[in-house]
Design a protein around this motif. Structure first.
Motif, PDB file in Angstrom:
ATOM      1  N   UNK A  35     -44.552 -50.446 -59.883  1.00 46.80           N
ATOM      2  CA  UNK A  35     -43.943 -51.611 -60.508  1.00 46.80           C
ATOM      3  C   UNK A  35     -44.351 -52.859 -59.723  1.00 46.80           C
ATOM      4  N   UNK A  36     -45.565 -53.317 -59.940  1.00 44.49           N
ATOM      5  CA  UNK A  36     -46.023 -54.554 -59.314  1.00 44.49           C
ATOM      6  C   UNK A  36     -46.875 -54.344 -58.072  1.00 44.49           C
ATOM      7  N   UNK A  37     -47.528 -55.424 -57.655  1.00 43.42           N
ATOM      8  CA  UNK A  37     -48.485 -55.376 -56.562  1.00 43.42           C
ATOM      9  C   UNK A  37     -47.842 -54.985 -55.234  1.00 43.42           C
ATOM     10  N   UNK A  38     -46.666 -55.533 -54.936  1.00 46.98           N
ATOM     11  CA  UNK A  38     -46.043 -55.212 -53.644  1.00 46.98           C
ATOM     12  C   UNK A  38     -45.680 -53.728 -53.567  1.00 46.98           C
ATOM     13  N   UNK A  39     -45.285 -53.141 -54.685  1.00 47.28           N
ATOM     14  CA  UNK A  39     -44.975 -51.710 -54.705  1.00 47.28           C
ATOM     15  C   UNK A  39     -46.239 -50.886 -54.439  1.00 47.28           C
ATOM     16  N   UNK A  40     -47.356 -51.264 -55.079  1.00 50.88           N
ATOM     17  CA  UNK A  40     -48.610 -50.540 -54.845  1.00 50.88           C
ATOM     18  C   UNK A  40     -49.035 -50.676 -53.386  1.00 50.88           C
ATOM     19  N   UNK A  41     -48.939 -51.873 -52.836  1.00 48.89           N
ATOM     20  CA  UNK A  41     -49.318 -52.083 -51.427  1.00 48.89           C
ATOM     21  C   UNK A  41     -48.461 -51.223 -50.502  1.00 48.89           C
ATOM     22  N   UNK A  42     -47.181 -51.099 -50.818  1.00 44.73           N
ATOM     23  CA  UNK A  42     -46.269 -50.273 -50.026  1.00 44.73           C
ATOM     24  C   UNK A  42     -46.703 -48.800 -50.063  1.00 44.73           C
ATOM     25  N   UNK A  43     -47.062 -48.311 -51.254  1.00 49.46           N
ATOM     26  CA  UNK A  43     -47.509 -46.922 -51.403  1.00 49.46           C
ATOM     27  C   UNK A  43     -48.809 -46.699 -50.634  1.00 49.46           C
ATOM     28  N   UNK A  44     -49.740 -47.640 -50.735  1.00 50.31           N
ATOM     29  CA  UNK A  44     -51.016 -47.522 -50.022  1.00 50.31           C
ATOM     30  C   UNK A  44     -50.789 -47.517 -48.510  1.00 50.31           C
ATOM     31  N   UNK A  45     -49.817 -48.305 -48.049  1.00 45.76           N
ATOM     32  CA  UNK A  45     -49.491 -48.333 -46.617  1.00 45.76           C
ATOM     33  C   UNK A  45     -48.806 -47.047 -46.161  1.00 45.76           C
ATOM     34  N   UNK A  46     -48.004 -46.437 -47.040  1.00 46.51           N
ATOM     35  CA  UNK A  46     -47.209 -45.261 -46.672  1.00 46.51           C
ATOM     36  C   UNK A  46     -48.002 -43.966 -46.606  1.00 46.51           C
ATOM     37  N   UNK A  47     -49.082 -43.861 -47.374  1.00 42.34           N
ATOM     38  CA  UNK A  47     -49.826 -42.602 -47.473  1.00 42.34           C
ATOM     39  C   UNK A  47     -51.284 -42.806 -47.077  1.00 42.34           C
ATOM     40  N   UNK A  48     -51.866 -41.790 -46.446  1.00 40.06           N
ATOM     41  CA  UNK A  48     -53.255 -41.866 -45.993  1.00 40.06           C
ATOM     42  C   UNK A  48     -54.234 -41.983 -47.157  1.00 40.06           C
ATOM     43  N   UNK A  49     -54.013 -41.163 -48.186  1.00 36.78           N
ATOM     44  CA  UNK A  49     -54.906 -41.151 -49.341  1.00 36.78           C
ATOM     45  C   UNK A  49     -54.053 -41.320 -50.598  1.00 36.78           C
ATOM     46  N   UNK A  50     -54.432 -42.300 -51.433  1.00 37.42           N
ATOM     47  CA  UNK A  50     -53.696 -42.573 -52.670  1.00 37.42           C
ATOM     48  C   UNK A  50     -54.695 -42.644 -53.829  1.00 37.42           C
ATOM     49  N   UNK A  51     -54.522 -41.756 -54.806  1.00 40.84           N
ATOM     50  CA  UNK A  51     -55.304 -41.808 -56.039  1.00 40.84           C
ATOM     51  C   UNK A  51     -54.479 -42.600 -57.042  1.00 40.84           C
ATOM     52  N   UNK A  52     -54.997 -43.743 -57.483  1.00 38.88           N
ATOM     53  CA  UNK A  52     -54.262 -44.630 -58.377  1.00 38.88           C
ATOM     54  C   UNK A  52     -54.868 -44.573 -59.765  1.00 38.88           C
ATOM     55  N   UNK A  99     -44.294 -34.137 -28.971  1.00 36.10           N
ATOM     56  CA  UNK A  99     -44.200 -32.846 -29.641  1.00 36.10           C
ATOM     57  C   UNK A  99     -45.128 -32.828 -30.845  1.00 36.10           C
ATOM     58  N   UNK A 100     -45.246 -31.675 -31.457  1.00 37.54           N
ATOM     59  CA  UNK A 100     -46.084 -31.544 -32.648  1.00 37.54           C
ATOM     60  C   UNK A 100     -45.533 -32.378 -33.804  1.00 37.54           C
ATOM     61  N   UNK A 101     -44.239 -32.682 -33.769  1.00 39.38           N
ATOM     62  CA  UNK A 101     -43.620 -33.461 -34.832  1.00 39.38           C
ATOM     63  C   UNK A 101     -44.050 -34.930 -34.822  1.00 39.38           C
ATOM     64  N   UNK A 102     -44.586 -35.411 -33.723  1.00 38.19           N
ATOM     65  CA  UNK A 102     -44.963 -36.816 -33.611  1.00 38.19           C
ATOM     66  C   UNK A 102     -45.995 -37.209 -34.669  1.00 38.19           C
ATOM     67  N   UNK A 103     -46.959 -36.341 -34.940  1.00 36.72           N
ATOM     68  CA  UNK A 103     -47.995 -36.654 -35.915  1.00 36.72           C
ATOM     69  C   UNK A 103     -47.400 -36.866 -37.308  1.00 36.72           C
ATOM     70  N   UNK A 104     -46.398 -36.084 -37.662  1.00 38.08           N
ATOM     71  CA  UNK A 104     -45.823 -36.218 -38.994  1.00 38.08           C
ATOM     72  C   UNK A 104     -45.049 -37.529 -39.149  1.00 38.08           C
ATOM     73  N   UNK A 105     -44.667 -38.141 -38.066  1.00 34.50           N
ATOM     74  CA  UNK A 105     -43.950 -39.408 -38.156  1.00 34.50           C
ATOM     75  C   UNK A 105     -44.877 -40.557 -38.544  1.00 34.50           C
ATOM     76  N   UNK A 106     -46.163 -40.443 -38.241  1.00 36.50           N
ATOM     77  CA  UNK A 106     -47.091 -41.527 -38.531  1.00 36.50           C
ATOM     78  C   UNK A 106     -47.664 -41.456 -39.937  1.00 36.50           C
ATOM     79  N   UNK A 107     -47.742 -40.268 -40.528  1.00 39.04           N
ATOM     80  CA  UNK A 107     -48.219 -40.190 -41.906  1.00 39.04           C
ATOM     81  C   UNK A 107     -47.202 -39.421 -42.739  1.00 39.04           C
ATOM     82  N   UNK A 108     -46.753 -40.048 -43.802  1.00 39.20           N
ATOM     83  CA  UNK A 108     -45.740 -39.463 -44.656  1.00 39.20           C
ATOM     84  C   UNK A 108     -46.398 -38.431 -45.570  1.00 39.20           C
ATOM     85  N   UNK A 109     -45.725 -37.309 -45.759  1.00 30.69           N
ATOM     86  CA  UNK A 109     -46.253 -36.286 -46.654  1.00 30.69           C
ATOM     87  C   UNK A 109     -46.254 -36.819 -48.077  1.00 30.69           C
ATOM     88  N   UNK A 110     -47.336 -36.563 -48.789  1.00 32.63           N
ATOM     89  CA  UNK A 110     -47.488 -37.087 -50.143  1.00 32.63           C
ATOM     90  C   UNK A 110     -46.486 -36.440 -51.095  1.00 32.63           C
TER      91      UNK A 110
END
Length: 119
Positions: free
Chosen positions: A21-38, A2-13
């Motif tokens: 709070x630390x490197x592992x948190x940043x890595x998690x955010x980078x993994x969760x979102x397609x584009x991250x401005x830090x 369905x059209x909803x499948x695409x939204x499951x792979x990339x989380x809305x920002x």
């Protein structure tokens, strides 16, 4: 599928900056979102305070997630990304570092940078 499948792979920002709070948190955010401005910043930094409203606006109005890293609280993380001056803005796209900008930047410049990676 369905059209909803695409939204499951990339989380809305999120519409608010994410305080890292630390490197592992940043890595998690980078993994969760397609584009991250830090935004690597310091509380004592004048230009960092000046760019704060711009960063908040970009979080609310663009498809990028915005992360904020306090360099005083996360010195090792800042060093790992070669941050020597603040503010330093690093844009991640597809899990990889794509751009790095040091110093105060205008909203239009940052918005067009994000759009290069979100369109």
């Amino acid at each position: 599928m369905t059209a909803d499948t695409a939204s499951e792979t990339s989380t809305e920002a999120p519409t608010e900056p994410i305080h890292i709070d630390g490197q592992s948190h940043l890595e998690e955010v980078i993994d969760d979102y397609d584009v991250v401005l830090t935004d690597f910043y310091a509380d004592w930094c004048g230009p960092c305070k000046m760019i704060e409203p711009t960063v908040k606006t970009l979080a609310a109005e663009t498809d990028a997630a915005v992360a904020k890293v306090d360099v005083d609280a996360n010195q090792q993380l800042a060093a790992a990304f070669g941050v020597q001056g603040v503010p330093t803005l690093i844009l991640f796209a597809g899990g990889e570092q794509a751009e790095s900008i040091v110093g105060l930047q205008g909203e239009d410049q940052l918005r067009s940078l994000i759009q290069q990676y979100t369109e």
